[in-house]
Design an enzyme around this catalytic site. Structure first.
Site, PDB file in Angstrom:
ATOM      1  CG  HIS A  65     -29.542   9.532  -4.185  1.00 26.91           C
ATOM      2  ND1 HIS A  65     -30.001  10.668  -3.574  1.00 26.91           N
ATOM      3  CD2 HIS A  65     -29.596  10.047  -5.432  1.00 26.91           C
ATOM      4  CE1 HIS A  65     -30.056  11.766  -4.475  1.00 26.91           C
ATOM      5  NE2 HIS A  65     -29.679  11.327  -5.656  1.00 26.91           N
ATOM      6  CD  GLU A  67     -29.237   8.211   1.193  1.00 24.48           C
ATOM      7  OE1 GLU A  67     -28.845   7.919   0.024  1.00 24.48           O
ATOM      8  OE2 GLU A  67     -29.450   9.167   1.499  1.00 24.48           O
ATOM      9  CB  CYS A  95     -31.639  14.390  -0.819  1.00 25.87           C
ATOM     10  SG  CYS A  95     -32.243  12.898  -1.673  1.00 25.87           S
ATOM     11  CB  CYS A  98     -32.825   9.534   0.227  1.00 25.89           C
ATOM     12  SG  CYS A  98     -32.087   9.072  -1.266  1.00 25.89           S
TER      13      CYS A  98
END
Length: 180
Positions: A65, A67, A95, A98
């Protein structure tokens, strides 16, 4: 590294908007590669020390992701897995995965654009940083350039659904050169 130290911020919201625009630029890199357009930048002392964009498809990595990519780059840049005093600006609410990584890295602040009503862990579904039993709490600011961030995501998914419909229509159409 990009430094914005010389910029005069009229207020905190102008500063947040500036860095969120940089995160939106990162999201565009994801879009161009066919990834969900989420981007992130990590800032320390008004200097961008790392950035990232969604790459789980291209990297064959469910943890890639925006992040996570930015956190890995920041840790390498600072030569430390802890990132105290750093802030992350991300176009979509982080999420659970993360948020957990942000917490373990000890970031001081999380700033996100669009809310994620399905997997958001900064207040939309759960609020990880408000859990008193956990040992680190970052300050969270949401809805920064929310409309622009949400529009980036929604236009991506509209285009993706249209492409799927068109592909199905082509498959269903009779092929004249295959007819007897």
């Amino acid at each position: 590294m990009v430094s914005a130290e010389t910029l005069a911020w009229p207020d905190a919201s102008a500063r947040d908007a500036y860095y969120m625009r940089l995160a939106l630029d990162q999201a565009e890199h994801a879009r161009v590669r066919g990834e969900v357009p989420v981007g992130a930048v990590i800032v320390r002392d008004d200097t961008v020390i790392a950035s990232g964009f969604n790459q789980p498809i291209g990297l064959h990595d469910p943890s890639a992701h925006a992040e996570m990519v930015a956190l890995r780059a920041a840790a390498l840049q600072l030569e430390n897995y802890r990132l105290p005093g750093c802030e992350i600006f991300v176009t979509l609410e982080p999420c659970l995965m993360c948020s957990g990584a942000i917490m373990h890295a000890r970031l001081a602040r999380v700033v996100f654009g669009a809310r994620d009503p399905k997997t958001g862990a900064c207040g939309s579904v759960v609020d990880v940083f408000a859990q008193e039993r956990l040992n680190h709490h970052a300050t969270v600011t949401g809805a920064v350039l929310e409309d622009a961030c949400a529009q980036s995501l929604s236009s991506f998914f509209v285009a993706r659904r249209r492409a799927v419909r068109e592909a199905r229509a082509l498959q269903a159409a009779p092929h004249p050169h295959l007819e007897p």
